[in-house]
Design a protein around this motif. Structure first.
Motif, short mmCIF file in Angstrom:
data_model
loop_
_atom_site.label_atom_id
_atom_site.label_comp_id
_atom_site.label_asym_id
_atom_site.label_seq_id
_atom_site.Cartn_x
_atom_site.Cartn_y
_atom_site.Cartn_z
N PRO A 65 0.80 -1.23 0.00
CA PRO A 65 0.00 0.00 0.00
C PRO A 65 0.83 1.28 0.00
CG PRO A 65 -0.90 -1.59 1.54
CD PRO A 65 0.41 -2.15 1.08
N ASP A 66 2.03 1.24 0.61
CA ASP A 66 2.86 2.46 0.65
C ASP A 66 3.70 2.63 -0.61
OD1 ASP A 66 4.80 0.52 0.94
OD2 ASP A 66 5.46 1.16 2.93
N GLY A 67 3.64 1.65 -1.54
CA GLY A 67 4.37 1.78 -2.78
C GLY A 67 5.88 1.63 -2.66
N GLN A 68 6.37 1.13 -1.52
CA GLN A 68 7.80 0.99 -1.31
C GLN A 68 8.29 -0.45 -1.43
OE1 GLN A 68 9.82 3.54 -1.00
NE2 GLN A 68 8.14 5.04 -0.97
N ARG A 69 7.37 -1.42 -1.41
CA ARG A 69 7.75 -2.83 -1.44
C ARG A 69 6.97 -3.56 -2.53
NH1 ARG A 69 6.02 -4.27 4.37
NH2 ARG A 69 4.60 -2.54 3.88
N LEU A 70 7.53 -4.68 -2.93
CA LEU A 70 6.88 -5.56 -3.90
C LEU A 70 6.87 -6.98 -3.34
CD1 LEU A 70 8.44 -4.47 -7.32
CD2 LEU A 70 6.02 -4.37 -6.74
N ALA A 71 5.73 -7.66 -3.49
CA ALA A 71 5.68 -9.10 -3.25
C ALA A 71 5.63 -9.77 -4.61
CB ALA A 71 4.45 -9.47 -2.43
N ILE A 106 10.26 -7.68 -1.26
CA ILE A 106 11.48 -6.91 -1.40
C ILE A 106 11.17 -5.43 -1.18
CG2 ILE A 106 11.22 -6.62 -3.91
CD1 ILE A 106 14.26 -6.87 -4.13
N ASP A 107 12.05 -4.75 -0.44
CA ASP A 107 11.92 -3.31 -0.21
C ASP A 107 12.76 -2.61 -1.26
OD1 ASP A 107 12.09 -0.64 0.73
OD2 ASP A 107 11.72 -1.31 2.79
N LEU A 108 12.14 -1.76 -2.07
CA LEU A 108 12.87 -1.12 -3.16
C LEU A 108 13.90 -0.12 -2.67
CD1 LEU A 108 10.10 -0.59 -5.86
CD2 LEU A 108 11.57 -2.55 -5.42
N ARG A 109 13.84 0.24 -1.40
CA ARG A 109 14.88 1.09 -0.84
C ARG A 109 16.13 0.28 -0.51
NH1 ARG A 109 10.48 3.35 3.33
NH2 ARG A 109 10.12 1.08 3.25
N ASN A 110 15.99 -1.04 -0.45
CA ASN A 110 17.14 -1.93 -0.23
C ASN A 110 16.92 -3.19 -1.06
OD1 ASN A 110 19.44 -3.19 0.77
ND2 ASN A 110 18.41 -3.94 2.61
N PRO A 111 17.00 -3.07 -2.39
CA PRO A 111 16.60 -4.19 -3.26
C PRO A 111 17.53 -5.39 -3.21
CG PRO A 111 17.53 -2.38 -4.54
CD PRO A 111 17.39 -1.88 -3.14
N GLN A 112 18.67 -5.27 -2.53
CA GLN A 112 19.57 -6.43 -2.45
C GLN A 112 19.05 -7.50 -1.49
OE1 GLN A 112 20.81 -3.20 -2.37
NE2 GLN A 112 21.34 -3.41 -4.54
N ALA A 113 18.13 -7.13 -0.61
CA ALA A 113 17.62 -8.08 0.38
C ALA A 113 16.13 -8.34 0.13
CB ALA A 113 17.82 -7.53 1.79
N SER A 114 15.74 -9.59 0.24
CA SER A 114 14.32 -9.94 0.15
C SER A 114 14.02 -11.00 1.20
CB SER A 114 13.97 -10.47 -1.26
OG SER A 114 14.65 -11.69 -1.52
N GLN A 115 12.74 -11.10 1.55
CA GLN A 115 12.33 -12.02 2.61
C GLN A 115 11.23 -12.93 2.10
OE1 GLN A 115 10.61 -10.02 5.96
NE2 GLN A 115 10.28 -11.89 7.15
N ARG A 116 11.39 -14.24 2.31
CA ARG A 116 10.35 -15.20 1.96
C ARG A 116 9.27 -15.15 3.03
NH1 ARG A 116 10.41 -20.48 -1.09
NH2 ARG A 116 8.67 -21.71 -0.30
N VAL A 117 8.02 -14.95 2.60
CA VAL A 117 6.94 -14.80 3.57
C VAL A 117 5.93 -15.94 3.52
CG1 VAL A 117 7.14 -12.28 3.59
CG2 VAL A 117 5.61 -13.38 1.95
N ALA A 118 5.90 -16.72 2.45
CA ALA A 118 4.91 -17.79 2.36
C ALA A 118 5.27 -18.72 1.22
CB ALA A 118 3.51 -17.22 2.13
N SER A 119 4.63 -19.89 1.22
CA SER A 119 4.68 -20.79 0.08
C SER A 119 3.38 -20.61 -0.70
CB SER A 119 4.80 -22.25 0.54
OG SER A 119 6.01 -22.46 1.21
N GLY A 120 3.48 -20.48 -2.01
CA GLY A 120 2.28 -20.30 -2.81
C GLY A 120 2.57 -19.54 -4.08
N ARG A 121 1.51 -18.99 -4.68
CA ARG A 121 1.64 -18.30 -5.96
C ARG A 121 0.57 -17.22 -6.09
NH1 ARG A 121 -1.04 -22.57 -10.05
NH2 ARG A 121 -2.39 -23.63 -8.58
N PHE A 122 0.73 -16.36 -7.07
CA PHE A 122 -0.20 -15.28 -7.40
C PHE A 122 -0.50 -14.38 -6.18
CE2 PHE A 122 -1.34 -18.78 -10.38
CZ PHE A 122 -0.93 -18.15 -11.55
N PRO A 123 0.50 -13.70 -5.64
CA PRO A 123 0.25 -12.81 -4.51
C PRO A 123 -0.52 -11.56 -4.95
CG PRO A 123 2.50 -12.56 -5.26
CD PRO A 123 1.92 -13.73 -6.04
N ALA A 124 -1.31 -11.01 -4.04
CA ALA A 124 -2.05 -9.77 -4.27
C ALA A 124 -2.08 -9.00 -2.96
CB ALA A 124 -3.47 -10.07 -4.76
#
Length: 564
Positions: A392-398, A409-427
């Motif tokens: 919603p804040d436009g700073q991250r992408l799932a 992934i946080d676009l302010r620090n795109p080198q790091a990303s975090q796995r949050v779930a198993s699955g597909r088609f996030p919204a």
């Protein structure tokens, strides 16, 4: 041992050494022959002639090894007529004539004690890791007396040829053809181990690809792409593939073919960022839009031409499969009818809240983000990443990470990303709830994870409930499902109430809400051709607004996006 046998051994040693040296040089030259097209950039006809000569030399060398000297001489004389004064052919002819002369003037078979000394010298060379010398001496023994210490000679010869061939193929110096020659020697004595067989295959593919360098750019690209798919890090394959795309793009540009040229430059940029190539891609993209009568497929007549409103509000992003290019292209159309092409090779658009930036997938290259005001483009996730959705804040992408997971992934620090779930088609919903298709302990379907929740909530019950999209106020979702046997759209409340939005006989997939929540756009082939349709969010009669053609490869990985 007396001095006379020693002198005899010295003469024999010299003669056999020279013979094998000639054989090794000619064999290496035979393998190096396939590189002529690359090194000199010959025309196709010249390359075919050289390939014929090289084949004749290789066959002749096999005949010489089998003792068929006269037959080998006939092959080589034919090759000489095709390419007079070719150094490879001349060297092979000299060797064939020397062998015939030696046979007509036979020398006494050396005593076994001389072969024993050769074998000892081979063992010493092998022990000090002088593998080419060991191969040379062991082949001398085989040529003179195949039965002399046959098992020991064969075992040591195979190991020395195998190890030295692999050393050459793995080295930084350009000695691939020579390495293939030694592996061939090892392969004649037994099957190559898997790692050697793989190295042989890669070196063969690499040399064959370079054979087209500067002669046939599309074929060079195709062959280096094959190597890149097997091993992206093999030697300079990635850099060569980049250079080949750029060179072919330059060639197309000189011919005035701006659209294909842009596609080549974009393919190069997916491999390496390069300001000069980026500038060329932008230039060709502008020319392509000017030169193409209908750059925006469907009801739009031309770039920048106002038309009756196709959509009531905002901007709609969608992908069209361009069969000639063999790739998708991403377009944006505004409510006023103005349109533009955003990127080639791109699909799965997602608008940033506020509408300034557009995220999308480039197949095989990951997720990219384009600022539609500045034109700046950046890659935010690598190959395999797909289906981006903004926070919603436009700073991250799932997004889907390509290995069954969903990452943020946080676009302010795109080198790091975090796995949050198993699955597909996030919204990602406007209030921070993340929805996706996945499985919980009690089954599979649509899952929701509100902010600060410890575990997801299952919303639906069918594993093929896909492509969820949130209403602007966050109270509803629309998704595609085949629960009724055909792909239709369902609207659901977050409390678990459902209603069918479409019930057509074709596919209805890839939905998106309008910014005011009044409409839903989606993809369908209800009339036999793919298109973008609009339907009132509360239900009603759908209307086709854009025709996308007959082809939409991998439709369940396609969608539209509707932004402000």
């Amino acid at each position: 041992m007396s001095s006379t046998p020693a002198r005899r051994f010295g003469r024999l040693w010299t003669g056999m050494g020279m013979a094998l040296l000639s054989f090794g040089v000619i064999g290496g030259m035979a393998f190096a022959g396939w590189r002529v097209g690359w090194e000199h950039g010959t025309a196709e006809r010249e390359r075919r002639a050289q390939a014929t000569v090289d084949s004749a030399v290789r066959q002749a060398m096999a005949m010489l090894e089998a003792g068929q000297d006269e037959r080998a001489l006939a092959f080589l004389e034919g090759a000489r007529r095709l390419r007079p004064a070719d150094p490879t052919v001349e060297a092979a002819l000299a060797e064939a004539r020397r062998r015939i002369a030696a046979r007509l003037t036979p020398t006494p078979i050396p005593p076994s004690i001389l072969l024993e000394e050769v074998f000892q010298a081979a063992q010493e060379a092998y022990a000090r890791d002088d593998l080419p010398r060991a191969v040379e001496l062991l082949m001398q023994i085989r040529n003179r007396d195949p039965d002399f210490r046959s098992q020991e000679v064969l075992s040591m010869l195979r190991d020395a040829a195998l190890r030295y061939g692999m050393r050459l193929l793995e080295g930084q110096e350009e000695r691939l053809a020579e390495g293939l020659f030694y592996l061939d020697q090892a392969a004649r004595l037994g099957p190559l181990p898997p790692e050697a067989s793989a190295a042989y295959q890669m070196a063969t593919l690499y040399l064959a690809a370079r054979d087209y360098w500067g002669v046939n750019w599309p074929e060079a690209i195709r062959r280096f792409q094959e190597i890149y798919a097997l091993n992206p890090g093999y030697r300079d394959t990635a850099r060569r593939l980049f250079q080949a795309h750029v060179a072919y793009g330059d060639l197309l540009r000189t011919k005035g073919e701006s659209c294909p040229a842009e596609l080549e430059y974009q393919a190069a940029l997916r491999l390496f960022a390069d300001p000069e190539v980026h500038k060329k891609a932008q230039e060709m993209g502008t020319l392509c839009l000017q030169a193409t009568p209908t750059p925006i497929p469907g009801a739009l007549a031309g770039a920048g031409t106002p038309l009756p409103p196709l959509i009531p509000v905002g901007r709609l992003a969608y992908a069209v499969y361009e069969a000639e290019a063999g790739a998708y292209a991403l377009y944006v159309v505004e409510a006023g009818g103005h349109g533009m092409r955003v990127a080639l090779g791109a699909d799965q658009p997602a608008w940033q809240p506020g509408g300034r930036r557009l995220a999308y997938r480039i197949a095989g290259a990951g997720i990219w983000v384009k600022d539609l005001e500045s034109g700046e483009t950046m890659q935010v996730a690598g190959p395999g990443a797909a289906w981006p959705t903004w926070s919603p804040d436009g700073q991250r992408l799932a997004f889907m990470d390509g290995v069954g997971g969903i990452r943020v992934i946080d676009l302010r620090n795109p080198q790091a990303s975090q796995r949050v779930a198993s699955g597909r088609f996030p919204a990602w919903g406007p209030h921070g709830t993340l929805a996706w298709t996945g499985c919980a302990g009690d089954g599979c379907g649509l899952l929701m994870l509100p902010p600060n929740a410890s575990a997801p909530i299952r919303l639906s019950q069918h594993p093929n409930d896909l492509q969820a999209a949130w209403a602007p106020d966050g109270s509803l979702l629309v998704y595609a499902t085949d629960i009724q046997g055909s792909w239709d759209l369902i609207v659901a409340t977050t409390g678990g109430f459902f209603r069918a939005l479409t019930t057509g006989g074709g596919w209805e997939i890839g939905p998106a809400w309008s910014p005011d929540g009044a409409w839903i756009a989606y993809l369908s082939n209800a009339d036999g051709r793919w298109g973008v349709y609009l339907i009132p969010a509360g239900g009603g009669t759908p209307r086709k607004i854009l025709d996308l053609g007959e082809q939409l490869p991998d439709p369940l990985n396609q969608r539209v996006a509707w932004g402000p």
